[in-house]
Design a protein around this motif. Sequence first.
Motif, PDB file in Angstrom:
ATOM      1  N   ASN A 136       0.822  -1.212   0.000  1.00 44.83           N
ATOM      2  CA  ASN A 136       0.000   0.000   0.000  1.00 44.83           C
ATOM      3  C   ASN A 136       0.856   1.262   0.000  1.00 44.83           C
ATOM      4  O   ASN A 136       0.507   2.265  -0.634  1.00 44.83           O
ATOM      5  CB  ASN A 136      -0.931   0.001   1.211  1.00 44.83           C
ATOM      6  CG  ASN A 136      -2.239  -0.718   0.931  1.00 44.83           C
ATOM      7  OD1 ASN A 136      -2.494  -1.140  -0.192  1.00 44.83           O
ATOM      8  ND2 ASN A 136      -3.063  -0.876   1.946  1.00 44.83           N
ATOM      9  N   HIS A 137       2.000   1.219   0.689  1.00 48.63           N
ATOM     10  CA  HIS A 137       2.881   2.393   0.691  1.00 48.63           C
ATOM     11  C   HIS A 137       3.453   2.639  -0.700  1.00 48.63           C
ATOM     12  O   HIS A 137       3.556   3.784  -1.150  1.00 48.63           O
ATOM     13  CB  HIS A 137       4.009   2.185   1.700  1.00 48.63           C
ATOM     14  CG  HIS A 137       3.647   2.562   3.098  1.00 48.63           C
ATOM     15  ND1 HIS A 137       3.636   3.869   3.548  1.00 48.63           N
ATOM     16  CD2 HIS A 137       3.249   1.805   4.153  1.00 48.63           C
ATOM     17  CE1 HIS A 137       3.275   3.906   4.811  1.00 48.63           C
ATOM     18  NE2 HIS A 137       3.018   2.655   5.208  1.00 48.63           N
ATOM     19  N   GLU A 140       0.668   3.943  -2.858  1.00 49.60           N
ATOM     20  CA  GLU A 140       0.329   5.305  -2.452  1.00 49.60           C
ATOM     21  C   GLU A 140       1.318   6.311  -3.033  1.00 49.60           C
ATOM     22  O   GLU A 140       0.946   7.427  -3.401  1.00 49.60           O
ATOM     23  CB  GLU A 140       0.334   5.397  -0.924  1.00 49.60           C
ATOM     24  CG  GLU A 140      -0.105   6.737  -0.368  1.00 49.60           C
ATOM     25  CD  GLU A 140      -1.585   7.023  -0.558  1.00 49.60           C
ATOM     26  OE1 GLU A 140      -1.981   8.197  -0.457  1.00 49.60           O
ATOM     27  OE2 GLU A 140      -2.347   6.066  -0.816  1.00 49.60           O
ATOM     28  N   PRO A 144      -1.589   8.421  -5.156  1.00 47.07           N
ATOM     29  CA  PRO A 144      -2.139   8.665  -3.815  1.00 47.07           C
ATOM     30  C   PRO A 144      -3.657   8.500  -3.756  1.00 47.07           C
ATOM     31  O   PRO A 144      -4.391   9.044  -4.585  1.00 47.07           O
ATOM     32  CB  PRO A 144      -1.741  10.120  -3.535  1.00 47.07           C
ATOM     33  CG  PRO A 144      -0.550  10.359  -4.403  1.00 47.07           C
ATOM     34  CD  PRO A 144      -0.800   9.546  -5.644  1.00 47.07           C
ATOM     35  N   GLY A 145      -4.111   7.675  -2.776  1.00 49.41           N
ATOM     36  CA  GLY A 145      -5.534   7.501  -2.537  1.00 49.41           C
ATOM     37  C   GLY A 145      -6.258   6.613  -3.514  1.00 49.41           C
ATOM     38  O   GLY A 145      -7.471   6.440  -3.405  1.00 49.41           O
ATOM     39  N   ASP A 148      -5.274   2.245  -2.082  1.00 46.76           N
ATOM     40  CA  ASP A 148      -5.259   1.904  -0.659  1.00 46.76           C
ATOM     41  C   ASP A 148      -6.302   0.820  -0.396  1.00 46.76           C
ATOM     42  O   ASP A 148      -7.506   1.035  -0.610  1.00 46.76           O
ATOM     43  CB  ASP A 148      -5.570   3.152   0.164  1.00 46.76           C
ATOM     44  CG  ASP A 148      -5.299   2.923   1.634  1.00 46.76           C
ATOM     45  OD1 ASP A 148      -4.580   1.963   1.938  1.00 46.76           O
ATOM     46  OD2 ASP A 148      -5.810   3.702   2.459  1.00 46.76           O
TER      47      ASP A 148
END
Length: 295
Positions: A136-137, A140, A144-145, A148
Motif C-alpha cells: 500500500n505504501h 500510495e 495517492p488515494g 489503498d
Amino acid sequence: MRTLYRRAAGLAWTVPALVLLAVFVYLPLVQNFGYSTLSWDIYSGSQQFVGLDNYRDLFADPVFWTSFTNNLWYALLSIVFQVFGGLLLAALIESIRSTRWQRALRTIYFIPSAISLTVAGLLFYFIYEPNLGLLNHALEAVAPGTFDHAWLGQESTAMTAVIAMSQWQGFGYSTLLFAVAIQRIPAELHEAAALDGAGPVRRFFRVTLPLVREMTGLMVLVTVSGAFQVFNEVMVMTSGGPDNSTHVLGTWLYRNGFVRNDFGHAAAIGTVIFVITLTVAMAQLWFTRRRRVEW
C-alpha cells in the motif's frame, strides 16, 4: 534357470518398498474411505456408521464448493505463471550468451523457492497489511488515494493475494527445472534452425517448446496436484477468512476435522482430494506417454 533366478532376486529387492507403500500409503487410503462412512467424535471416540451421508452433506455444503473453486482457480493461475511463465523465463535465461549471467539469474530466481511456505506467508501477510504494509505504501507513492486496500481483509482480493504469494514463492523452482530441460536439447538443432533463417521466437516455438514437452507435462502434473493440496499459505495468511472466502479443500478438511470435530466429514473431503489428484495424474501421464519426444 539363471535368468529366472535373477528375475526372482530383482523382485525380492522390491518387496521392502512394496511393504512400505502398502503400510504407509495404500492402507491409510482405504482407512480414510472407511472413516468417511462414519459419524465420528474423535474426542469421545464414539462412532456411528452413516454410509454415504457425509458425501451427500459435503456436496450440499456451499463452503466446500467455494473451497473447490479456489483450488481450481489456484491450479489455473499456477499453470499460467509457474508452468508457461517459468518456461518462457527459462528460455530467456538460456538464450543469454554469458554463462556467468545465466548462473546468476538462475540463483536469483530460485532464492524465493528456498524460503519455507510459512515464512513466505508471514512475509506477505505484513506486505499486504493495509496501514503499514509495503504494498500500500508503494502504491500510495505512485497514485495517492487510489489503491489503498485491505488486500487480505476483503473477499474480492483475499484469494488472489494468497495465490500471488504462492506464485512468487514457486516461480523460480519451475524456471530452474525448465532451464535444465532446455540445456538437454542438442545445440545442433538450434544452430540448424538459425541457419534456416529462424529467429529467436520461431526457434522457441519450433524447437524448444516441442522438445521440453515431457517436462511441461510433468510440471503441469506437479502444479495441479500441488494446487489441490494447498494448506500452509492459506492458514498463515487468512485461515480461510474473510467469511470463509479463501478456504481451500485442505483448510476446510482441517476445520471440519479438528475444529468442528466432524472427522467423518473431513475424511470425505480427503477422499475427494485423492480422487481429484489421482484423476489429474492418470490423465497427464497418459497424455505425456502418447506424446513422448525422442531425439
